[in-house]
Enzyme design. Structure first.
Site, PDB file in Angstrom:
ATOM      1  N   SER A 142       0.882  -1.185   0.000  1.00 15.94           N
ATOM      2  CA  SER A 142       0.000   0.000   0.000  1.00 15.94           C
ATOM      3  C   SER A 142       0.906   1.217   0.000  1.00 15.94           C
ATOM      4  O   SER A 142       2.095   1.116   0.364  1.00 15.94           O
ATOM      5  CB  SER A 142      -0.835  -0.022   1.286  1.00 15.94           C
ATOM      6  N   TYR A 155      -2.212  -1.467  10.389  1.00 18.52           N
ATOM      7  CA  TYR A 155      -2.137  -1.555   8.923  1.00 18.52           C
ATOM      8  C   TYR A 155      -0.801  -1.001   8.430  1.00 18.52           C
ATOM      9  O   TYR A 155      -0.132  -1.622   7.583  1.00 18.52           O
ATOM     10  CB  TYR A 155      -3.310  -0.770   8.336  1.00 18.52           C
TER      11      TYR A 155
HETATM   12  P1  NAD Z   1     -11.455  -6.166  -0.125  1.00 15.23           P
HETATM   13  O1  NAD Z   1     -12.067  -6.093   1.216  1.00 15.23           O
HETATM   14  O2  NAD Z   1     -12.278  -5.846  -1.329  1.00 15.23           O
HETATM   15  O3  NAD Z   1     -10.800  -7.617  -0.368  1.00 15.23           O
HETATM   16  C1  NAD Z   1     -10.084  -8.277   0.648  1.00 15.23           C
HETATM   17  C2  NAD Z   1      -9.984  -9.743   0.303  1.00 15.23           C
HETATM   18  O4  NAD Z   1      -9.264 -10.417   1.342  1.00 15.23           O
HETATM   19  C3  NAD Z   1     -11.355 -10.442   0.188  1.00 15.23           C
HETATM   20  O5  NAD Z   1     -11.325 -11.392  -0.838  1.00 15.23           O
HETATM   21  C4  NAD Z   1     -11.481 -11.134   1.547  1.00 15.23           C
HETATM   22  O6  NAD Z   1     -12.356 -12.257   1.546  1.00 15.23           O
HETATM   23  C5  NAD Z   1     -10.027 -11.533   1.767  1.00 15.23           C
HETATM   24  N1  NAD Z   1      -9.752 -11.850   3.168  1.00 15.23           N
HETATM   25  C6  NAD Z   1      -9.949 -11.088   4.264  1.00 15.23           C
HETATM   26  N2  NAD Z   1      -9.591 -11.775   5.363  1.00 15.23           N
HETATM   27  C7  NAD Z   1      -9.136 -12.981   4.948  1.00 15.23           C
HETATM   28  C8  NAD Z   1      -8.629 -14.128   5.599  1.00 15.23           C
HETATM   29  N3  NAD Z   1      -8.506 -14.191   6.935  1.00 15.23           N
HETATM   30  N4  NAD Z   1      -8.284 -15.193   4.849  1.00 15.23           N
HETATM   31  C9  NAD Z   1      -8.420 -15.180   3.496  1.00 15.23           C
HETATM   32  N5  NAD Z   1      -8.889 -14.123   2.823  1.00 15.23           N
HETATM   33  C10 NAD Z   1      -9.241 -13.038   3.549  1.00 15.23           C
HETATM   34  O7  NAD Z   1     -10.179  -5.209  -0.047  1.00 15.23           O
HETATM   35  P2  NAD Z   1      -9.187  -4.618  -1.167  1.00 15.23           P
HETATM   36  O8  NAD Z   1      -9.254  -3.151  -1.044  1.00 15.23           O
HETATM   37  O9  NAD Z   1      -9.363  -5.250  -2.468  1.00 15.23           O
HETATM   38  O10 NAD Z   1      -7.795  -5.047  -0.521  1.00 15.23           O
HETATM   39  C11 NAD Z   1      -6.931  -6.001  -1.097  1.00 15.23           C
HETATM   40  C12 NAD Z   1      -5.498  -5.685  -0.691  1.00 15.23           C
HETATM   41  O11 NAD Z   1      -5.133  -4.419  -1.241  1.00 15.23           O
HETATM   42  C13 NAD Z   1      -5.302  -5.590   0.816  1.00 15.23           C
HETATM   43  O12 NAD Z   1      -4.073  -6.171   1.179  1.00 15.23           O
HETATM   44  C14 NAD Z   1      -5.278  -4.098   1.043  1.00 15.23           C
HETATM   45  O13 NAD Z   1      -4.545  -3.756   2.191  1.00 15.23           O
HETATM   46  C15 NAD Z   1      -4.582  -3.632  -0.214  1.00 15.23           C
HETATM   47  N6  NAD Z   1      -4.793  -2.223  -0.532  1.00 15.23           N
HETATM   48  C16 NAD Z   1      -6.032  -1.734  -0.720  1.00 15.23           C
HETATM   49  C17 NAD Z   1      -6.175  -0.385  -1.018  1.00 15.23           C
HETATM   50  C18 NAD Z   1      -7.518   0.241  -1.252  1.00 15.23           C
HETATM   51  O14 NAD Z   1      -7.589   1.478  -1.305  1.00 15.23           O
HETATM   52  N7  NAD Z   1      -8.571  -0.513  -1.439  1.00 15.23           N
HETATM   53  C19 NAD Z   1      -5.051   0.442  -1.102  1.00 15.23           C
HETATM   54  C20 NAD Z   1      -3.795  -0.113  -0.885  1.00 15.23           C
HETATM   55  C21 NAD Z   1      -3.677  -1.449  -0.606  1.00 15.23           C
END
Ligand code: NAD
Length: 260
Positions: A142, A155
């Protein structure tokens, strides 16, 4: 480079992970999906990707807090596809609270899912990748792997840890054709971000509209959310031969956030 490539994408039932899995399938890669959600919805996505792109798409619901389930996920992918060439550590959760109120079990869960799970998956695939002379480890860190924001102690700690581990894996894999990189997205409109808007509004005493404009997009110079497809495109590029010398990098996809 083996063809077709076989990938495991953790947390790929939603958001960025699903976007990366979709981009991989579009590029002819076989994919092991993982993550939580409604079983029928997941099956619809899995079968849809498989049918549309004529690739093999499997699903394993391993909980990223459970090392034995993580090892079984990698084993299942190896059995189904023959080998794992690409590992995307993407599963993640968020919690937004000031540190003195931060629930201990939430802190532990964020470190387990966002950081420690990537150790277990990488440990399970690394020997095979090195022996075959090809591998791609892509960690979805991130912008918070590079800079901090208040109220996100767990985080930010986990994501900085992911960037550090990425560098170590890159050094260990460098002479074996195995690259490791961290993608560092800014804000992408996924359920993870949508869920934190009310809590951020509460912590800062502002409206939800102000959170989007004055907090989430304030540092993002484009003033736009990053698109899921933009993260997927970079993940696909990192899998190519053209990206063979990109390793140990933390690559921002953040509309200019960390350029400040
Ligand atoms: P999201 O909530 O849409 O997806 C998260 C995914 O992780 C889902 O498929 C969920 O089922 C899975 N998950 C959660 N807990 C779990 C567990 N214990 N075991 C297995 N799977 C699990 O979120 P997102 O925004 O798509 O995030 C995905 C990644 O991107 C994360 O690592 C997040 O930190 C990172 N990220 C997101 C953003 C943003 O702005 N959305 C920015 C930077 C980084």
């Amino acid at each position: 480079m083996p063809a077709p490539l076989n990938a495991v994408v953790t947390g790929s039932t939603s958001g960025i992970g699903l976007g990366i899995a979709t981009a991989f399938a579009e590029n002819g890669m076989n994919v092991m999906l993982n993550g939580f959600g409604d079983a029928d919805d997941i099956e619809r996505v899995r079968a849809g990707l498989e049918e549309k792109h004529r690739v093999s798409v499997r699903y394993n619901g391993a909980d990223m807090t459970k090392p034995a389930e993580i090892r079984a996920l990698i084993k299942e992918a190896e059995t189904a596809f023959g080998q794992v060439d690409v590992l995307v550590n993407n599963a993640g959760i968020q919690h937004v609270t000031k540190i003195e109120d931060f629930p201990e079990e939430k802190f532990d869960a964020i470190i387990a899912i966002n950081l420690v799970s990537a150790f277990h998956t990488t440990k399970a695939v690394m020997a095979g990748m090195k022996a075959r002379g090809f591998g791609r480890v892509i960690n979805i860190a991130s912008a918070h792997g590079l800079v901090a924001s208040p109220f996100k102690s767990a985080y930010v700690a986990a994501k900085h840890g992911v960037v550090g581990m990425t560098k170590t894996v890159a050094l260990e894999g460098a002479e074996f054709g195995v690259t490791a990189n961290a993608i560092c997205p800014g804000y992408v409109k996924t359920p993870l971000v949508e869920k934190q808007i009310p809590d951020t509004a509460k912590e800062r005493g502002i409206s939800e509209e102000e959170v989007v404009k004055d907090v989430l997009l304030a540092a993002q110079s484009t003033k736009k959310f990053v698109k899921i497809e933009e993260v997927g495109a970079l993940a696909c590029f990192l899998c190519t031969e053209g990206a063979a010398s990109i390793t140990g990098a933390a690559l921002p996809v953040d509309g200019g956030w960390v350029a400040h």
